[in-house]
Design a protein around this motif. Structure first.
Motif, short mmCIF file in Angstrom:
data_model
loop_
_atom_site.label_atom_id
_atom_site.label_comp_id
_atom_site.label_asym_id
_atom_site.label_seq_id
_atom_site.Cartn_x
_atom_site.Cartn_y
_atom_site.Cartn_z
N TRP A 1 -13.03 -68.15 28.77
CA TRP A 1 -12.10 -69.39 29.42
C TRP A 1 -12.41 -70.11 30.33
O TRP A 1 -13.68 -69.58 31.45
N ASP A 2 -12.72 -70.95 30.54
CA ASP A 2 -12.95 -72.23 31.64
C ASP A 2 -11.72 -71.84 33.02
O ASP A 2 -10.60 -71.94 32.96
N ALA A 3 -12.14 -71.73 33.87
CA ALA A 3 -11.49 -70.63 35.34
C ALA A 3 -10.52 -72.42 35.83
O ALA A 3 -9.66 -71.56 36.31
N ALA A 4 -10.61 -73.53 35.78
CA ALA A 4 -9.96 -73.98 36.35
C ALA A 4 -8.79 -74.16 35.32
O ALA A 4 -7.37 -74.49 35.99
N SER A 5 -8.84 -74.80 34.63
CA SER A 5 -7.76 -74.92 33.49
C SER A 5 -7.27 -74.05 32.74
O SER A 5 -6.45 -74.54 31.62
N GLY A 6 -7.93 -72.69 32.11
CA GLY A 6 -7.58 -71.83 31.17
C GLY A 6 -7.94 -72.41 29.77
O GLY A 6 -7.47 -72.01 28.86
N GLU A 7 -8.78 -73.66 29.35
CA GLU A 7 -8.97 -74.22 28.17
C GLU A 7 -9.89 -72.67 27.02
O GLU A 7 -10.45 -72.23 29.19
N LEU A 8 -9.47 -72.96 25.80
CA LEU A 8 -10.35 -71.79 25.75
C LEU A 8 -11.87 -72.49 25.36
O LEU A 8 -11.95 -73.10 24.63
N ARG A 9 -13.03 -71.88 25.72
CA ARG A 9 -14.47 -72.56 25.19
C ARG A 9 -15.35 -72.10 24.53
O ARG A 9 -16.09 -72.25 24.37
#
Length: 303
Positions: A65-73
């Motif tokens: 996950w992106d640590a800033a946005s929480g987006e699943l990468r």
């Protein structure tokens, strides 16, 4: 869940394999991947400045996950018993299967997870005998490390400051160290602890200094080049260096309800922090070392 340490506000949280910035999200359900049990909570988390990696109970793969946005990468490969799949996430948040089957992938649930300091690589071990190094940007399995593992033996993992060494603590109390680039075994400490090695943490300032926390009630500091044990500290499970490498964070060795700050060189106790009413099973410093957070079986997280 990512929380602002100053305000306590939830920045984003992951639940039921979905991400939301809403404090009361509407949960969505997606078809599970091979090896996935989507009803279980995550049992392993690894963090770098850019990414958060998670793995669920019984899951044979990890998510990034992106640590800033929480987006699943990214979603790693997993075998379903007959074939494997490599998975990415497209712009719509949907899983995309890449062509071909990976040469290496886990077949059973994961028990250990670590991200390199720069977030370029990820290491995972589980209930199969494989310890796998992955490219955290592509999800490709780079190599499987050899170490005469038995199923479920990998218990804790840590990369050195420069990412060149990878250490693994086992359920048998041993520690192994590899060159993460070549896969060569550098060191084996067969009797590092008298119980499972629950926690490993390389010093953020010394590539050769490693702290280990065991179920035997001791934290031990090692020189991973010579194999020498530098010192032993009374402490249970947790062994985390401060960002400047001067302090080791651990839990009390008796009831393990308190958090202790210990001088990394002398082993002398600096501060004892009480307040939890049950076992402290997780603790970590903030990036600048000014704060620390602890999680306990009493259901609280204290900063």
């Amino acid at each position: 869940m990512m929380v602002d340490s100053m305000t306590g506000d939830v920045k984003w949280q992951v639940q039921a394999h979905s991400v939301s910035t809403d404090s009361s999200p509407t949960l969505t359900t997606k078809p599970p991947l091979p090896g996935e049990n989507s009803t279980r909570s995550w049992t392993r988390i690894a963090v770098s400045p850019s990414f958060v990696a998670t793995v669920g109970l019984s899951d044979a793969f990890w998510k990034l996950w992106d640590a800033a946005s929480g987006e699943l990468r990214l979603v790693s490969a997993a075998h379903d018993g007959t074939a494997g799949c490599s998975c990415e996430v497209d712009d719509m948040g949907q899983r995309v299967l890449q062509e071909g089957c990976p040469v290496v992938a886990h077949t059973r649930g994961l028990t250990a997870l670590a991200l390199s300091p720069g977030g370029e690589r990820l290491a995972s071990g589980g209930w199969d005998p494989d310890l796998i190094l992955w490219n955290a940007h592509t999800g490709a399995a780079e190599r499987s490390l050899q170490g005469d593992f038995t199923a479920g033996e990998a218990w804790s993992l840590s990369f050195s400051k420069d990412g060149e060494r990878l250490a693994c603590g086992t359920s048998r109390g041993s520690i192994r160290v590899w060159d993460s680039t070549t896969g060569a075994m550098l060191l084996t400490l067969s009797a590092a602890h008298n119980h499972f090695v629950a926690y490993l943490n390389f010093s953020p300032t010394e590539n050769r200094m490693l702290a280990s926390g065991g179920g035997d009630g001791e934290v031990r500091v090692w020189d991973v080049v010579s194999g020498e044990k530098l010192r032993s500290i009374a402490g249970r499970g947790i062994a985390a260096f401060s960002p400047d490498g001067a302090t080791i964070l651990t839990a009390t060795s008796a009831a393990a309800n308190d958090v202790q700050l210990v001088d990394a060189e002398s082993g002398e106790l600096r501060v004892n922090l009480s307040g939890h009413t049950a076992h402290v099973f997780s603790a970590s410093f903030s990036v600048d070392g000014s704060k620390l957070a602890s999680g306990s079986r009493d259901g609280t997280c204290k900063v």
